[in-house]
Motif scaffolding. Structure first.
Motif, PDB file in Angstrom:
ATOM      1  N   SER A  27       0.827  -1.210   0.000  1.00  0.00           N
ATOM      2  CA  SER A  27       0.000   0.000   0.000  1.00  0.00           C
ATOM      3  C   SER A  27       0.859   1.255   0.000  1.00  0.00           C
ATOM      4  O   SER A  27       0.485   2.279  -0.594  1.00  0.00           O
ATOM      5  CB  SER A  27      -0.930   0.006   1.224  1.00  0.00           C
ATOM      6  OG  SER A  27      -1.860  -1.054   1.146  1.00  0.00           O
ATOM      7  N   ASP A  30       1.815   1.768  -3.511  1.00  0.00           N
ATOM      8  CA  ASP A  30       0.666   2.300  -4.252  1.00  0.00           C
ATOM      9  C   ASP A  30       0.572   3.815  -4.138  1.00  0.00           C
ATOM     10  O   ASP A  30       0.179   4.499  -5.093  1.00  0.00           O
ATOM     11  CB  ASP A  30      -0.639   1.680  -3.744  1.00  0.00           C
ATOM     12  CG  ASP A  30      -0.826   0.236  -4.170  1.00  0.00           C
ATOM     13  OD1 ASP A  30      -0.294  -0.146  -5.233  1.00  0.00           O
ATOM     14  OD2 ASP A  30      -1.512  -0.506  -3.436  1.00  0.00           O
ATOM     15  N   GLY A  31       0.930   4.352  -2.986  1.00  0.00           N
ATOM     16  CA  GLY A  31       0.822   5.785  -2.766  1.00  0.00           C
ATOM     17  C   GLY A  31       2.079   6.574  -3.049  1.00  0.00           C
ATOM     18  O   GLY A  31       2.098   7.800  -2.882  1.00  0.00           O
ATOM     19  N   HIS A  32       3.133   5.892  -3.503  1.00  0.00           N
ATOM     20  CA  HIS A  32       4.414   6.565  -3.712  1.00  0.00           C
ATOM     21  C   HIS A  32       4.423   7.298  -5.052  1.00  0.00           C
ATOM     22  O   HIS A  32       3.954   6.785  -6.060  1.00  0.00           O
ATOM     23  CB  HIS A  32       5.552   5.540  -3.668  1.00  0.00           C
ATOM     24  CG  HIS A  32       6.907   6.140  -3.728  1.00  0.00           C
ATOM     25  ND1 HIS A  32       7.713   6.082  -4.851  1.00  0.00           N
ATOM     26  CD2 HIS A  32       7.613   6.830  -2.798  1.00  0.00           C
ATOM     27  CE1 HIS A  32       8.859   6.697  -4.597  1.00  0.00           C
ATOM     28  NE2 HIS A  32       8.824   7.159  -3.363  1.00  0.00           N
ATOM     29  N   GLU A  33       4.962   8.492  -5.051  1.00  0.00           N
ATOM     30  CA  GLU A  33       4.995   9.323  -6.263  1.00  0.00           C
ATOM     31  C   GLU A  33       6.058   8.822  -7.230  1.00  0.00           C
ATOM     32  O   GLU A  33       7.159   8.442  -6.841  1.00  0.00           O
ATOM     33  CB  GLU A  33       5.290  10.772  -5.877  1.00  0.00           C
ATOM     34  CG  GLU A  33       5.235  11.740  -7.050  1.00  0.00           C
ATOM     35  CD  GLU A  33       5.454  13.185  -6.629  1.00  0.00           C
ATOM     36  OE1 GLU A  33       5.660  14.029  -7.524  1.00  0.00           O
ATOM     37  OE2 GLU A  33       5.436  13.466  -5.411  1.00  0.00           O
TER      38      GLU A  33
END
Length: 283
Positions: A27, A30-33
């Motif tokens: 997760s 998933d949120g990493h730029e």
């Protein structure tokens, strides 16, 4: 099966991936730029996330051989369980890069890796999250990498990846120095399933004609978005990965626009024929 005999990529092992509780760390990925380093080659939602490299800098994404010590990035320090998969099962001596490739409802242009470098390395991929809709291709073969399977990817023939899933496939990518030296793997488990080769029907003349005609009005502004249909068809119909560019160049010729034709031919060269180190392709 014929597809397996043609496949140069190799399934090396299967890891006990279910013994690792990775959901919370996946997760985080998933949120990493993503910095967009490979945007010219990717369509839909594809991204690259660096856990360790030679500099420890998170924006240092583009692969290159190096002789520095493997250093965790800020992201790598946030993912100790994923890094334990690496350290528990692989020797770190030759390991140069640890990255995670994310692919959701997207595709890569068929390409040849390491064109820029004198010596290719060894690239290994291990899916940490995947689904049946997430596929790889090599030359004319399309195949599926299951979760926990360790694959040595044959990178010097045209190959690609594509997925129609709305859930991101997350694949751990390890780059080792030296293409000739075997990769040491510890703690693997016996495979219980055969290699999964995807059978695709031949494209019909009508399908190919519709594809060409749909791009008759290609312009420099629409060329990038137009290419996705050609890449997608390769995963649905029996075809060589390089044939994607044959289709695309033919469609460009039908536009009658010399700039469009030249750019289509240049994209083919960039992806599978010749590329300089640090060269980027501008759509």
């Amino acid at each position: 099966m014929k597809g397996i005999s043609l496949l140069k990529s190799q399934r090396l092992a299967v890891l006990p991936i279910n013994s690792y509780d990775l959901d919370s760390e996946l997760s985080v990925v998933d949120g990493h730029e993503y910095e967009g380093e490979y945007d010219a080659l990717t369509f839909g939602a594809w991204s690259c996330h660096v856990l360790a490299n030679g500099s420890g800098v998170k924006s240092d994404i583009a692969f290159r051989p190096h002789s520095d010590s493997l250093t965790l990035t800020e992201l790598g320090r946030q993912l100790p369980k994923i890094m334990s998969v690496v350290s528990n099962h692989f020797s770190l001596d030759r390991l140069q890069w640890v990255r995670i490739f994310s692919l959701r409802d997207g595709a890569m242009a068929p390409h040849v890796d390491f064109l820029e470098f004198e010596e290719p390395g060894t690239r290994v991929q291990i899916p940490l999250r995947t689904s049946e809709e997430s596929l790889h291709s090599e030359n004319e073969t399309v195949y599926h990498l299951r979760r926990g399977e360790v694959w040595r990817i044959h990178t010097t023939d045209p190959h690609s990846a594509g997925s129609t899933s709305d859930t991101a496939r997350l694949s751990l990518c390890l780059d080792f120095a030296d293409a000739d030296e075997p990769v040491e793997i510890r703690g693997d488990i016996p495979p219980t399933e055969p290699i999964r080769i995807i059978d695709r029907p031949e494209p019909t003349e009508a399908e190919l004609e519709e594809l060409m005609e749909s791009c008759r009005n290609l312009t420099p502004a629409t060329m990038r978005s137009g290419f996705r249909r050609f890449a997608d068809l390769h995963f649905k119909r029996r075809s060589h990965a390089a044939t994607v560019f044959d289709w695309y160049v033919e469609a460009a010729r039908r536009s009658g626009d010399e700039e469009v034709i030249a750019k289509a031919q240049a994209f083919r060269t960039y992806c599978i024929e010749k590329r300089r180190q640090g060269e980027t392709f501008e759509w």
